[in-house]
Motif scaffolding. Structure first.
Motif, PDB file in Angstrom:
ATOM      1  N   SER A  74       0.736  -1.193   0.075  1.00 35.34           N
ATOM      2  CA  SER A  74      -0.054  -0.200  -0.190  1.00 35.34           C
ATOM      3  C   SER A  74       0.684   1.030  -0.194  1.00 35.34           C
ATOM      4  O   SER A  74       1.792   1.417   0.702  1.00 35.34           O
ATOM      5  CB  SER A  74      -0.946   0.100   1.300  1.00 35.34           C
ATOM      6  N   THR A  75       0.432   2.050  -0.766  1.00 29.77           N
ATOM      7  CA  THR A  75       1.238   3.468  -0.804  1.00 29.77           C
ATOM      8  C   THR A  75       0.389   4.630  -0.626  1.00 29.77           C
ATOM      9  O   THR A  75      -0.810   4.681  -0.737  1.00 29.77           O
ATOM     10  CB  THR A  75       1.952   3.713  -2.152  1.00 29.77           C
ATOM     11  N   ASN A  76       0.978   5.757  -0.105  1.00 30.48           N
ATOM     12  CA  ASN A  76       0.278   7.296  -0.264  1.00 30.48           C
ATOM     13  C   ASN A  76       1.316   8.166  -0.351  1.00 30.48           C
ATOM     14  O   ASN A  76       2.790   7.869  -0.163  1.00 30.48           O
ATOM     15  CB  ASN A  76      -0.485   7.258   1.096  1.00 30.48           C
ATOM     16  N   TYR A  77       1.048   9.166  -1.072  1.00 32.99           N
ATOM     17  CA  TYR A  77       1.753  10.326  -1.509  1.00 32.99           C
ATOM     18  C   TYR A  77       1.146  11.620  -0.775  1.00 32.99           C
ATOM     19  O   TYR A  77      -0.061  11.843  -0.691  1.00 32.99           O
ATOM     20  CB  TYR A  77       1.601  10.474  -3.079  1.00 32.99           C
ATOM     21  N   VAL A  78       2.234  12.669  -0.984  1.00 29.03           N
ATOM     22  CA  VAL A  78       1.628  13.803  -0.507  1.00 29.03           C
ATOM     23  C   VAL A  78       1.100  14.438  -1.944  1.00 29.03           C
ATOM     24  O   VAL A  78       1.469  13.992  -2.944  1.00 29.03           O
ATOM     25  CB  VAL A  78       2.825  14.769  -0.124  1.00 29.03           C
ATOM     26  N   ASP A  79      -0.031  15.191  -1.749  1.00 28.25           N
ATOM     27  CA  ASP A  79      -0.604  15.898  -2.992  1.00 28.25           C
ATOM     28  C   ASP A  79       0.319  16.353  -4.092  1.00 28.25           C
ATOM     29  O   ASP A  79       0.124  16.167  -5.328  1.00 28.25           O
ATOM     30  CB  ASP A  79      -1.798  16.648  -2.598  1.00 28.25           C
ATOM     31  N   SER A  80       1.108  17.034  -3.541  1.00 31.82           N
ATOM     32  CA  SER A  80       2.123  17.822  -4.613  1.00 31.82           C
ATOM     33  C   SER A  80       2.966  16.923  -5.537  1.00 31.82           C
ATOM     34  O   SER A  80       3.270  17.360  -6.513  1.00 31.82           O
ATOM     35  CB  SER A  80       2.831  18.822  -3.842  1.00 31.82           C
ATOM     36  N   VAL A  81       3.028  15.440  -5.252  1.00 33.29           N
ATOM     37  CA  VAL A  81       3.919  14.730  -6.027  1.00 33.29           C
ATOM     38  C   VAL A  81       2.854  13.694  -6.601  1.00 33.29           C
ATOM     39  O   VAL A  81       3.480  12.865  -7.529  1.00 33.29           O
ATOM     40  CB  VAL A  81       4.898  14.113  -5.321  1.00 33.29           C
ATOM     41  N   LYS A  82       1.756  13.721  -6.345  1.00 36.03           N
ATOM     42  CA  LYS A  82       0.991  12.565  -7.096  1.00 36.03           C
ATOM     43  C   LYS A  82       0.807  12.703  -8.500  1.00 36.03           C
ATOM     44  O   LYS A  82       0.795  13.902  -9.067  1.00 36.03           O
ATOM     45  CB  LYS A  82      -0.686  12.665  -6.244  1.00 36.03           C
ATOM     46  N   GLY A  83       1.118  11.529  -9.077  1.00 34.07           N
ATOM     47  CA  GLY A  83       1.022  11.618 -10.720  1.00 34.07           C
ATOM     48  C   GLY A  83       2.623  11.835 -10.995  1.00 34.07           C
ATOM     49  O   GLY A  83       2.575  11.603 -12.339  1.00 34.07           O
ATOM     50  N   ARG A  84       3.370  12.086 -10.338  1.00 34.42           N
ATOM     51  CA  ARG A  84       4.772  12.440 -10.586  1.00 34.42           C
ATOM     52  C   ARG A  84       5.846  11.408 -10.253  1.00 34.42           C
ATOM     53  O   ARG A  84       6.570  10.971 -10.661  1.00 34.42           O
ATOM     54  CB  ARG A  84       5.074  13.822 -10.616  1.00 34.42           C
TER      55      ARG A  84
END
Length: 121
Positions: free
Chosen positions: A56-66
């Protein structure tokens, strides 16, 4: 007892890519989570991405998709693929791991030494 060794930072132009690696070694029974944090000058350290031992993963919004975080459980290694880099991604990136020790029933939160990522033309 545990060491985290990071690699892969450097200087890249805006829009470019870098791949960070972090390998954990030492008295490791299992790793619950591994992740990447970053700290820019004058700012607080922030979580960039985290992956659990189940994937399972999670990302800060500013890097999502990159950015994409991935792990190799057999190698106790985590990777951060960073694409479409922006100047605001410039920071020292730190690896972090939550580890159950093979000695006793200890549990530690370990940090790497940090690797500089600079995005500039």
């Amino acid at each position: 007892q545990v060491q985290l060794v990071e690699s892969g930072g450097g200087l890249v132009q805006p829009g470019g890519s870098l791949r960070l690696s972090c390998a954990a070694s030492g008295s490791i029974r299992s790793i619950d989570t591994m992740g990447w944090y970053r700290q820019a000058p004058g700012k607080q350290r922030e979580l960039v991405a985290r992956i659990t031992n189940s994937g399972s993963t999670n990302y800060v919004d500013s890097v999502k998709g990159r950015f994409t975080i991935s792990g190799d459980n057999a190698k106790n290694t985590v990777y951060l693929q960073m694409n479409s880099l922006k100047p605001e991604d410039t920071a020292v990136y730190y690896c972090n791991a939550a580890i159950k020790l093979s000695i006793g029933n200890g549990y530690v939160i370990s940090w790497g030494q940090g690797t500089q990522v600079t995005v500039s033309s």
